[in-house]
Design a protein around this motif. Structure first.
Motif, PDB file in Angstrom:
ATOM      1  N   ASP A 212       0.820  -1.208   0.000  1.00  0.00           N
ATOM      2  CA  ASP A 212       0.000   0.000   0.000  1.00  0.00           C
ATOM      3  C   ASP A 212       0.854   1.258   0.000  1.00  0.00           C
ATOM      4  O   ASP A 212       0.372   2.333   0.322  1.00  0.00           O
ATOM      5  N   ARG A 213       2.124   1.130  -0.355  1.00  0.00           N
ATOM      6  CA  ARG A 213       3.002   2.300  -0.371  1.00  0.00           C
ATOM      7  C   ARG A 213       3.997   2.188  -1.510  1.00  0.00           C
ATOM      8  O   ARG A 213       4.305   1.090  -1.981  1.00  0.00           O
ATOM      9  N   SER A 214       4.498   3.317  -1.960  1.00  0.00           N
ATOM     10  CA  SER A 214       5.562   3.324  -2.961  1.00  0.00           C
ATOM     11  C   SER A 214       6.901   3.320  -2.231  1.00  0.00           C
ATOM     12  O   SER A 214       6.967   3.564  -1.029  1.00  0.00           O
TER      13      SER A 214
ATOM     14  N   LEU B 210       1.731   1.705  -9.969  1.00  0.00           N
ATOM     15  CA  LEU B 210       0.461   2.007  -9.311  1.00  0.00           C
ATOM     16  C   LEU B 210      -0.656   1.183  -9.940  1.00  0.00           C
ATOM     17  O   LEU B 210      -0.909   1.271 -11.139  1.00  0.00           O
TER      18      LEU B 210
ATOM     19  N   GLU C  59      -6.375   3.040  -6.675  1.00  0.00           N
ATOM     20  CA  GLU C  59      -6.575   3.642  -5.363  1.00  0.00           C
ATOM     21  C   GLU C  59      -8.068   3.638  -5.045  1.00  0.00           C
ATOM     22  O   GLU C  59      -8.901   3.456  -5.926  1.00  0.00           O
ATOM     23  N   SER C  60      -8.369   3.820  -3.772  1.00  0.00           N
ATOM     24  CA  SER C  60      -9.756   3.834  -3.346  1.00  0.00           C
ATOM     25  C   SER C  60      -9.931   4.835  -2.218  1.00  0.00           C
ATOM     26  O   SER C  60      -9.040   4.983  -1.369  1.00  0.00           O
TER      27      SER C  60
ATOM     28  N   ARG D  25      -7.583   8.581   0.989  1.00  0.00           N
ATOM     29  CA  ARG D  25      -7.470   7.580  -0.065  1.00  0.00           C
ATOM     30  C   ARG D  25      -6.281   6.662   0.205  1.00  0.00           C
ATOM     31  O   ARG D  25      -5.257   7.086   0.744  1.00  0.00           O
ATOM     32  N   GLU D  26      -6.443   5.407  -0.196  1.00  0.00           N
ATOM     33  CA  GLU D  26      -5.361   4.428  -0.074  1.00  0.00           C
ATOM     34  C   GLU D  26      -4.973   3.959  -1.462  1.00  0.00           C
ATOM     35  O   GLU D  26      -5.834   3.692  -2.304  1.00  0.00           O
ATOM     36  N   GLN D  27      -3.671   3.853  -1.695  1.00  0.00           N
ATOM     37  CA  GLN D  27      -3.160   3.428  -2.994  1.00  0.00           C
ATOM     38  C   GLN D  27      -2.566   2.025  -2.892  1.00  0.00           C
ATOM     39  O   GLN D  27      -2.118   1.600  -1.829  1.00  0.00           O
TER      40      GLN D  27
ATOM     41  N   TYR E 238       0.122  -0.748  -4.830  1.00  0.00           N
ATOM     42  CA  TYR E 238       1.257  -0.806  -5.747  1.00  0.00           C
ATOM     43  C   TYR E 238       1.749  -2.237  -5.946  1.00  0.00           C
ATOM     44  O   TYR E 238       1.662  -3.081  -5.042  1.00  0.00           O
TER      45      TYR E 238
ATOM     46  N   THR F 116      -5.056  -2.479 -13.077  1.00  0.00           N
ATOM     47  CA  THR F 116      -4.755  -1.058 -13.124  1.00  0.00           C
ATOM     48  C   THR F 116      -6.061  -0.242 -13.121  1.00  0.00           C
ATOM     49  O   THR F 116      -6.886  -0.372 -14.008  1.00  0.00           O
TER      50      THR F 116
ATOM     51  N   THR G  81     -10.091   2.396  -8.301  1.00  0.00           N
ATOM     52  CA  THR G  81     -10.274   3.845  -8.307  1.00  0.00           C
ATOM     53  C   THR G  81     -11.760   4.166  -8.164  1.00  0.00           C
ATOM     54  O   THR G  81     -12.577   3.766  -8.990  1.00  0.00           O
TER      55      THR G  81
END
Length: 300
Positions: free
Chosen positions: A151-153, A166, A169-170, A270-272, A274, A295, A299
């Motif tokens: 959940d992080r870059s 990526l 995200e939500s 928002r949470e992304q 990866y 991908t 979103t």
């Protein structure tokens, strides 16, 4: 000093001697003569120009150079085992996919991301490893993993060449057991003041954004638990011990699995998600399938 190259048979004998602490016991384990093992060990030390083992009491133990060599030897032979497993899978008509899953990533998200791998024409053997993020990155760098889902870059460096992809995200929502949500109903999010809440620990990428959101809305909940492992957090949430944040796109799954319903939407939060790889261009066919299918999936 330029070496003539490492003989991996010699390196394997060194690994066994280091594990057994004795040339005699290593020879018994290998079913070889003591003189043969001793000669192979001497040949390796001559090749690298370093003494790798030294006598300590009744045991042979690695020297400082030996400890370095042993670290690499373990990695080499582990990769060799993985190569053999991959070749066996190829003979069986399967593609092997080894995925690292960050312990902070919601398991429902991980499942959604990985599900696409099973829609390939070629069958996939999936191996999932769940650990702390930094440990997974180390394994990725050593090619023990094909990809890491998180959940992080991560920022690449001279010592860590990795690439962020990526997936989507939500926006986040707050969930809880229906009785708990009813008990703290009212003007959201002000109704969360003193409400019991389960949060990720502060080393989680999402936690800082949650704290900012709570501060922005002047909400001070009763934080009854903090968790590094998302699965443990949702286990406590299932028993109605607190409200918790989760991606809005998982609302139906969360209700089905945990009996939790939405308490309100944190639209600014928002949470992304990866995929982290060791290559700029994804080459593993199963990882390519995951990327293509997911991908933008979350979103909202």
């Amino acid at each position: 000093m330029k070496t003539s190259g490492i003989n991996f048979r010699h390196l394997y004998f060194f690994r066994v001697v280091a594990a057994e602490g004795s040339v005699t016991r290593a020879a018994e384990r290998l079913g070889l003569a003591i003189q043969t093992v001793s000669a192979q060990l001497s040949a390796l030390e001559q090749s690298v120009g370093k003494q790798l083992l030294t006598q300590q009491g009744r045991r042979l133990v690695p020297t400082e150079a030996g400890r370095v060599a042993l670290t690499y030897a373990e990695q080499i032979f582990e990769l060799g085992d993985r190569m053999q497993e991959a070749l066996n899978e190829a003979d069986a008509g399967r593609t092997r996919l080894t995925v690292g899953i960050s312990d902070s990533l919601p398991k429902l998200i991980a499942y959604r991301l990985l599900r696409a791998a099973f829609d390939m024409k070629v069958p996939v053997k999936l191996i999932c490893v769940e650990r702390e993020f930094e440990s997974l990155l180390a394994d990725l760098a050593l090619h023990k993993l094909d990809v890491v889902l998180t959940d992080r870059s991560v920022r690449a460096s001279a010592s860590l060449r990795v690439y962020n992809h990526l997936l989507g995200e939500s926006e986040m929502m707050l969930f809880g057991r229906p009785d708990l949500v009813d008990r703290h109903g009212g003007d959201f999010p002000r109704n969360l003041h003193h409400a019991p809440m389960l949060l990720p620990t502060r080393n989680n990428a999402l936690r800082g954004r949650i704290d900012e959101w709570l501060l922005k809305h002047d909400v001070r909940p009763d934080v009854v638990g903090e968790f590094e492992d998302n699965a443990m957090l949702t286990t406590f949430a299932r028993d109605g011990l607190g409200l918790f944040f989760a991606p809005a796109g998982l609302a139906a799954d969360i209700e089905a699995q945990f009996g939790a319903v939405p308490a309100g939407a944190a639209t600014e939060l928002r949470e992304q998600f990866y995929a982290i790889s060791s290559e700029r261009r994804i080459k593993h066919p199963a990882v390519e399938a995951i990327m293509a299918a997911n991908t933008g999936l979350f979103t909202v």
